[in-house]
Enzyme design. Structure first.
Site, PDB file in Angstrom:
ATOM      1  N   SER A  87       0.803  -1.230   0.000  1.00  0.00           N
ATOM      2  CA  SER A  87       0.000   0.000   0.000  1.00  0.00           C
ATOM      3  C   SER A  87       0.832   1.274   0.000  1.00  0.00           C
ATOM      4  O   SER A  87       0.273   2.374  -0.021  1.00  0.00           O
ATOM      5  CB  SER A  87      -0.939   0.002   1.205  1.00  0.00           C
ATOM      6  OG  SER A  87      -0.203  -0.139   2.400  1.00  0.00           O
ATOM      7  N   THR A 192      -2.075   3.883   3.935  1.00  0.00           N
ATOM      8  CA  THR A 192      -1.048   4.915   3.806  1.00  0.00           C
ATOM      9  C   THR A 192      -0.167   4.948   5.048  1.00  0.00           C
ATOM     10  O   THR A 192      -0.638   4.635   6.134  1.00  0.00           O
ATOM     11  CB  THR A 192      -1.803   6.265   3.710  1.00  0.00           C
ATOM     12  OG1 THR A 192      -2.620   6.208   2.560  1.00  0.00           O
ATOM     13  CG2 THR A 192      -0.889   7.449   3.685  1.00  0.00           C
ATOM     14  N   THR A 210       1.792   7.001  -0.123  1.00  0.00           N
ATOM     15  CA  THR A 210       0.908   5.868  -0.396  1.00  0.00           C
ATOM     16  C   THR A 210       0.916   5.487  -1.876  1.00  0.00           C
ATOM     17  O   THR A 210       1.260   6.318  -2.722  1.00  0.00           O
ATOM     18  CB  THR A 210      -0.548   6.234   0.006  1.00  0.00           C
ATOM     19  OG1 THR A 210      -1.380   5.080  -0.012  1.00  0.00           O
ATOM     20  CG2 THR A 210      -1.145   7.269  -0.927  1.00  0.00           C
ATOM     21  N   ARG A 220      -6.743   8.492 -10.638  1.00  0.00           N
ATOM     22  CA  ARG A 220      -7.317   8.847  -9.334  1.00  0.00           C
ATOM     23  C   ARG A 220      -6.208   9.279  -8.362  1.00  0.00           C
ATOM     24  O   ARG A 220      -5.170   8.647  -8.252  1.00  0.00           O
ATOM     25  CB  ARG A 220      -8.066   7.650  -8.770  1.00  0.00           C
ATOM     26  CG  ARG A 220      -8.729   7.881  -7.400  1.00  0.00           C
ATOM     27  CD  ARG A 220      -7.869   7.418  -6.258  1.00  0.00           C
ATOM     28  NE  ARG A 220      -8.594   7.456  -4.977  1.00  0.00           N
ATOM     29  CZ  ARG A 220      -8.032   7.244  -3.792  1.00  0.00           C
ATOM     30  NH1 ARG A 220      -6.746   6.984  -3.708  1.00  0.00           N
ATOM     31  NH2 ARG A 220      -8.746   7.293  -2.693  1.00  0.00           N
ATOM     32  N   VAL A 221      -6.455  10.361  -7.658  1.00  0.00           N
ATOM     33  CA  VAL A 221      -5.561  10.810  -6.590  1.00  0.00           C
ATOM     34  C   VAL A 221      -6.397  10.901  -5.321  1.00  0.00           C
ATOM     35  O   VAL A 221      -7.507  11.431  -5.345  1.00  0.00           O
ATOM     36  CB  VAL A 221      -4.953  12.193  -6.940  1.00  0.00           C
ATOM     37  CG1 VAL A 221      -4.218  12.782  -5.746  1.00  0.00           C
ATOM     38  CG2 VAL A 221      -3.993  12.064  -8.124  1.00  0.00           C
ATOM     39  N   GLY A 222      -5.870  10.386  -4.235  1.00  0.00           N
ATOM     40  CA  GLY A 222      -6.600  10.417  -2.968  1.00  0.00           C
ATOM     41  C   GLY A 222      -6.225  11.612  -2.118  1.00  0.00           C
ATOM     42  O   GLY A 222      -5.721  12.632  -2.616  1.00  0.00           O
ATOM     43  N   ASP A 223      -6.445  11.472  -0.829  1.00  0.00           N
ATOM     44  CA  ASP A 223      -6.161  12.573   0.102  1.00  0.00           C
ATOM     45  C   ASP A 223      -4.684  12.724   0.431  1.00  0.00           C
ATOM     46  O   ASP A 223      -4.229  13.807   0.814  1.00  0.00           O
ATOM     47  CB  ASP A 223      -6.905  12.317   1.424  1.00  0.00           C
ATOM     48  CG  ASP A 223      -6.430  11.022   2.084  1.00  0.00           C
ATOM     49  OD1 ASP A 223      -6.445   9.969   1.390  1.00  0.00           O
ATOM     50  OD2 ASP A 223      -6.013  11.046   3.248  1.00  0.00           O
ATOM     51  N   THR A 243      -5.628   8.441   7.202  1.00  0.00           N
ATOM     52  CA  THR A 243      -5.571   7.263   6.344  1.00  0.00           C
ATOM     53  C   THR A 243      -6.996   6.752   6.188  1.00  0.00           C
ATOM     54  O   THR A 243      -7.845   7.023   7.028  1.00  0.00           O
ATOM     55  CB  THR A 243      -4.618   6.183   6.903  1.00  0.00           C
ATOM     56  OG1 THR A 243      -4.679   5.016   6.075  1.00  0.00           O
ATOM     57  CG2 THR A 243      -4.970   5.788   8.327  1.00  0.00           C
ATOM     58  N   GLY A 246      -9.778   8.121   0.832  1.00  0.00           N
ATOM     59  CA  GLY A 246      -9.316   9.475   0.555  1.00  0.00           C
ATOM     60  C   GLY A 246     -10.412  10.422   0.112  1.00  0.00           C
ATOM     61  O   GLY A 246     -10.421  11.602   0.472  1.00  0.00           O
TER      62      GLY A 246
END
Ligand code: ASP
Length: 332
Positions: A87, A192, A210, A220-223, A243, A246
């Site tokens: 991850s 993460t 992460t 896609r991009v998370g937080d 974590t 996101g």
């Protein structure tokens, strides 16, 4: 000597640093407690079990009198290098098109910050994020631009997915052909590392890195690389990291929210809980919606909270090195 080293509002020697009242918590038991523990002196906290090894590397920097910003980078690099970690970093799981795209950000006590997102083929995204912070006027570089910057600055490249992950991906693709039609994410494969440190000079810094949710949509991009979502520091108040899903964390600007709640007088645990409550209130369906926050205030109080049980974090001080179960709102 760096500015941060001159700022000695804590000025605690490591040898004399004592830990007071860091109590191990039983998951789910903390609704009435105002905080989980207080460290007098340098402290490092980080998400999940992989945090133990990261904290140990970060501590090596702090125990030599190093700065929090160097400690957090050194810490999470250990996780990024771990080929067994699915991850974070180079052993990370790919998106649904088979690309391992990495997200990372870093922030220091002076609100300097750097971030990279959707970065492929670079071994240490956190160090690229640090270079964005140190060497450019920008905060965030993404995709091909981030890669170009990393290559120009000589960062180590790596071929991803690594063979084991490629084999797992092939199997997943075969078994989940229908998933390509609906953008679902796999909640089994994420986690993460968000690592926060306070050094002996009282400086806060944080790093978050992460590979994001396994089999996410390409692009896609998370937080995690978003300052204010996956990580936020304000030296007047403290630091927070996140974590979990996101998208839900971004919707409430999660880590910034936690820091602002601490600014308003809430303990780290209360602030994390209030952020989680906000997420819960904003989602009708909480299926698989795990979100977790971890925070520290300027007095060394540490706290955490998550939607579901199962979140834990690694704590390191001069006298303690352990995992702590986070309190939570509900059982899976
Ligand atoms: N927050 C990460 C993301 O959404 C994943 C995780 O921490 O579980 O990409």
């Amino acid at each position: 000597m760096a500015d941060q080293q001159r700022r000695k509002f804590l000025k605690l020697g490591l040898a004399g640093a004592a830990l007071s009242a860091v109590q191990p918590l039983k998951a789910g038991e903390l609704f009435s407690q105002s905080f989980e523990g207080k460290a007098n002196g340098p402290v490092i906290i980080s998400t999940w079990n992989h945090g133990l090894a990261a904290n140990a590397a970060a501590w090596k920097v702090l125990e030599k009198g190093g700065l929090a910003i160097d400690a957090v980078e050194a810490g999470v690099k250990v996780t990024e290098s771990d080929l067994t970690n699915r991850s974070v970093g180079i052993g990370g799981m790919p998106d649904r098109d088979g690309h391992v795209t990495l997200d990372a950000c870093i922030m220091d006590n002076d609100s300097r910050c750097g971030s990279v997102a959707f970065l492929e083929g670079i071994a240490h995204p956190i160090s690229v994020a640090r270079a964005v912070m140190d060497k450019t006027q920008h905060v965030m570089l993404v995709g091909a631009g981030a890669k170009k910057f990393a290559l120009e600055h000589g960062f180590e490249t790596i071929k991803t997915p690594i063979p084991e992950v490629k084999a797992e991906y092939k199997k997943w693709k075969k078994e989940n052909a229908d998933l390509f039609k609906k953008p679902e994410i796999n909640h089994e494969n994420h986690d993460t590392i968000g690592l926060l440190a306070m050094d002996q000079y009282g400086n806060f810094s944080g790093a978050c890195t992460t590979s994001g949710w396994a089999y996410k949509m390409h692009g896609r991009v998370g937080d995690s690389p978003i300052i204010g979502a996956g990580l936020f520091i304000d030296s007047e108040v403290g630091a927070a990291t996140a974590t979990g899903l996101g998208e839900a964390i971004i919707r409430i600007a999660g880590s910034h929210t936690v820091v602002e709640l601490m600014r308003n007088g809430h303990s780290p645990m209360e602030a994390c809980k209030m952020a989680v409550d906000r997420i819960i209130a904003k989602h009708k369906d909480l299926t698989n919606l795990q979100c977790c926050f971890l925070a520290i205030d300027k007095n060394g109080n540490v706290g955490s909270y998550s939607v579901y049980n199962g979140f834990n974090y690694a704590l390191k001080t001069a006298t303690e090195e352990k995992m702590v179960d986070a309190p939570f709102n509900r059982n899976w």
